[in-house]
Design a protein around this motif. Structure first.
Motif, short mmCIF file in Angstrom:
data_model
loop_
_atom_site.label_atom_id
_atom_site.label_comp_id
_atom_site.label_asym_id
_atom_site.label_seq_id
_atom_site.Cartn_x
_atom_site.Cartn_y
_atom_site.Cartn_z
N UNK A 1 6.34 2.61 2.39
CA UNK A 1 6.29 2.96 3.81
C UNK A 1 6.60 4.44 4.03
N UNK A 2 7.43 5.02 3.18
CA UNK A 2 7.71 6.47 3.30
C UNK A 2 6.49 7.31 2.95
N UNK A 3 5.64 6.80 2.07
CA UNK A 3 4.43 7.52 1.68
C UNK A 3 3.52 7.67 2.90
N UNK A 4 3.14 8.88 3.22
CA UNK A 4 2.31 9.11 4.41
C UNK A 4 0.91 8.53 4.25
N UNK A 5 0.40 8.50 3.02
CA UNK A 5 -0.95 8.02 2.78
C UNK A 5 -0.99 6.49 2.83
#
Length: 277
Positions: A110-114
């Motif tokens: 979820x932290x990953x922007x992609x």
């Protein structure tokens, strides 16, 4: 694109001209059971891909015939050695920090922007369900099988399933699946809404995942990461708070070169060409 070597993962670009990257859980002989290496390497890999301007979309899959059979039982056994102490207070605090670290590895999705798309075949058990519930899109084969397995191991699931699954399949369905630990098929997963689509074969799954990933990768990177961020943030907000959040976010990003390019492409009846993020 340089791909760093990992013990528990394999990272493969779709093709040299594509901004879609495939991340494979890579312990096929153990049905991709999650080792201690995974919990160290997975957030590191996602953070690296998140900061790579050549990557727009991530596909998460399992090497071999299964997606993930859960946490490696050897890792569970080691907990008794690593956290045994005559001082229950210190032992408990150490175990809590360990659990928080495992949770953080899953929350890296979820932290990953992609966007992260889960492509699921075979088993998706325990920790595998923790992983896919954190993903943005989930596809599977009809003969894939799932289980929120933790109660059968005398564990309360603690890596995200009990927090994320209810908002995906509904509270009542989540309670039943978590308390019974029963196995259910890819078809039922589709009926429950756990996955968006279920396919007759692995080949059909692979083609559909590729098409969806490439379609998303061709869109404005700013719009895609903004959409993911707003959806995740709004999950925990009231409608009014969510609207305020997206208004504030768009005030900073709406007037972009991507907007100009998208409008120009529509007028000129051509495909837009967006800059890297």
């Amino acid at each position: 694109m340089e791909i760093e070597g990992y013990k528990s993962l394999q990272i493969v670009p779709h093709n040299p001209k594509s901004s879609v990257v495939y991340v494979y859980l890579n312990r096929p002989s153990q049905r991709n059971a999650l080792s201690s290496d995974f919990f160290t390497e997975f957030p590191k890999a996602l953070n690296s891909l998140d900061h790579n301007p050549q990557v727009n979309v991530i596909v998460l899959s399992g090497a071999g015939h299964h997606f993930c059979s859960g946490i490696d039982l050897n890792s569970l056994s080691s907990l008794f050695k690593d956290h045994s102490s005559h001082d229950r207070g210190r032992s408990g605090e150490k175990l809590r920090r360990h659990i928080l670290g495992l949770q953080d590895a899953i929350s890296a999705i979820e932290r990953c922007r992609k966007p992260v798309i889960a492509s699921i075949q075979g088993a998706c058990i325990g920790g595998g369900v923790d992983i896919i519930t954190a993903c943005d899109i989930r596809f599977c084969t009809k003969d894939a099988f799932f289980s929120v397995k933790e109660v059968d191991l005398a564990i309360t699931a603690d890596l995200g399933t009990l927090q994320r699954l209810p908002s995906i399949v509904g509270y009542g369905n989540a309670v039943e699946l978590a308390l019974t630990a029963r196995r259910f098929s890819g078809l039922e997963a589709k009926e429950l809404g756990l996955v968006s689509r279920a396919f007759n074969s692995k080949h059909e799954l692979d083609e559909a995942v590729r098409d969806v990933a490439e379609a998303i990768a061709a869109k404005s990177p700013l719009a895609v990461i903004g959409t993911k961020a707003v959806l995740l943030k709004s999950r925990d907000l009231t409608v009014e708070q969510g609207l305020d959040y997206v208004a504030t976010r768009n005030s900073a990003t709406l007037l972009s070169n991507d907007l100009h390019e998208a409008v120009s492409a529509q007028i000129q009846k051509r495909k837009p060409a967006f800059s890297k993020l």
